[in-house]
Design an enzyme around this catalytic site. Structure first.
Site, PDB file in Angstrom:
ATOM      1  N   GLU A  11       0.799  -1.219   0.000  1.00  0.00           N
ATOM      2  CA  GLU A  11       0.000   0.000   0.000  1.00  0.00           C
ATOM      3  C   GLU A  11       0.840   1.281   0.000  1.00  0.00           C
ATOM      4  O   GLU A  11       0.299   2.371  -0.238  1.00  0.00           O
ATOM      5  CB  GLU A  11      -0.951   0.005   1.213  1.00  0.00           C
ATOM      6  CG  GLU A  11      -2.022  -1.060   1.124  1.00  0.00           C
ATOM      7  CD  GLU A  11      -2.750  -1.258   2.449  1.00  0.00           C
ATOM      8  OE1 GLU A  11      -3.981  -1.248   2.450  1.00  0.00           O
ATOM      9  OE2 GLU A  11      -2.080  -1.419   3.489  1.00  0.00           O
ATOM     10  N   ASP A 213     -12.493  -3.702  -2.478  1.00  0.00           N
ATOM     11  CA  ASP A 213     -13.418  -4.845  -2.584  1.00  0.00           C
ATOM     12  C   ASP A 213     -14.737  -4.455  -1.951  1.00  0.00           C
ATOM     13  O   ASP A 213     -14.834  -3.420  -1.293  1.00  0.00           O
ATOM     14  CB  ASP A 213     -12.811  -6.068  -1.866  1.00  0.00           C
ATOM     15  CG  ASP A 213     -12.547  -5.795  -0.396  1.00  0.00           C
ATOM     16  OD1 ASP A 213     -11.418  -5.411  -0.071  1.00  0.00           O
ATOM     17  OD2 ASP A 213     -13.487  -5.892   0.409  1.00  0.00           O
TER      18      ASP A 213
HETATM   19  N1  ADE Z   1      -9.528  -4.046   3.999  1.00  0.00           N
HETATM   20  C1  ADE Z   1      -9.804  -4.136   2.681  1.00  0.00           C
HETATM   21  N2  ADE Z   1     -10.885  -4.897   2.473  1.00  0.00           N
HETATM   22  C2  ADE Z   1     -11.310  -5.295   3.699  1.00  0.00           C
HETATM   23  C3  ADE Z   1     -12.386  -6.112   4.144  1.00  0.00           C
HETATM   24  N3  ADE Z   1     -13.223  -6.668   3.271  1.00  0.00           N
HETATM   25  N4  ADE Z   1     -12.518  -6.323   5.483  1.00  0.00           N
HETATM   26  C4  ADE Z   1     -11.642  -5.768   6.353  1.00  0.00           C
HETATM   27  N5  ADE Z   1     -10.615  -5.002   5.979  1.00  0.00           N
HETATM   28  C5  ADE Z   1     -10.448  -4.755   4.664  1.00  0.00           C
END
Ligand code: ADE
Length: 245
Positions: A11, A213
């Site tokens: 990142e 996501d």
């Molecule tokens: N960071 C990026 N995606 C995530 C997720 N789905 N749950 C927790 N932390 C995250």
């Protein structure tokens, strides 16, 4: 000196590549990279995942590097359905969604602090920098990657963030989170811990979370692809504008 933290090396990789006059120091199994980034003195570090790791790293940054501001940058899963992969959340209030010391304290309340969430600082400047980044998106993000992630017009949203020691990857869990904390628009695993330490030491804190996501059953794949290939270029573009303003 500005401290810049992410959870994973991926990142901040693009920032590490740009860092000049680099000096490194190892403390508590973490590497702290000091140097200049776009003519600003910074210390970069990836904390590793979760609230404990990020809180410990924050304390080290404050006590050993005398940072006078901390910016967290990383990815997050969307909770609100209007957020898409590639959108940017600039954090407003940070909640620890897995904190519940009831009946001694209200659900989410941080013991002693009498607060259920902590606020960020410098958001206006960060939103401005993100707007400038989005307007020059193609300078930082390769078009093929944007197409691969189906990113056309990334949005910037100023909103609340939920942090907890859980990777969320089911619709059921998102619905539960949304019900418990209706204003939280995305979920991650560090922000609120860093916010708490910054509050306790009176250090201004701000946070950039790029949606990697949708916290659903595809989250594991989407998260890894996005974090590995594109996330740190967002950080680079946003922080370049932030430091140059
Ligand atoms: N960071 C990026 N995606 C995530 C997720 N789905 N749950 C927790 N932390 C995250």
């Amino acid at each position: 000196m500005i401290g810049i933290i992410s959870a994973m090396q991926e990142e901040i990789q693009a920032l590490l590549n740009e860092l000049k006059n680099v000096e490194t120091s190892e403390k508590g199994m973490r590497t702290y990279y000091t140097g200049t980034l776009f003519n600003t003195n910074v210390v970069l570090v990836f904390s590793r995942w979760g609230k404990v790791a990020s809180a410990a790293t924050t304390t080290q940054l404050i006590n050993d590097f005398n940072v006078d501001e901390i910016i967290f940058t990383g990815v997050a899963g969307a909770i609100h359905t209007n957020l898409n992969i590639g959108d940017v959340v600039i954090g407003k209030n940070l909640y620890q969604h897995d904190l519940n010391a009831s009946p001694f304290y209200k659900k989410f309340e941080i013991p002693i602090l009498k607060k259920e969430f902590l606020e960020t600082k410098n958001a206006t400047k960060l939103i401005e920098a993100t707007t400038n980044f989005i307007n020059t998106y193609n300078t930082y993000i390769n078009n093929e990657e944007a197409i691969a992630f189906d990113i056309t017009a990334p949005k910037i949203v100023f909103g609340d963030i939920a942090s907890g020691d859980k990777f969320i990857k089911s619709l059921k869990k998102i619905k539960k989170l949304n019900k418990a904390l209706p204003t939280a628009i995305c979920v991650e695993m560090e922000g609120a811990a860093v916010a708490q330490i910054c509050y306790e030491y009176e250090i201004p804190f701000s946070i950039i979370r790029i949606i990697s996501d949708k916290a659903n059953d595809n989250a594991t794949i989407d998260f890894s692809r996005f974090a590995n290939s594109i996330a740190s270029y967002y950080a680079l573009g946003i922080l370049k504008n932030y430091f140059n303003n």
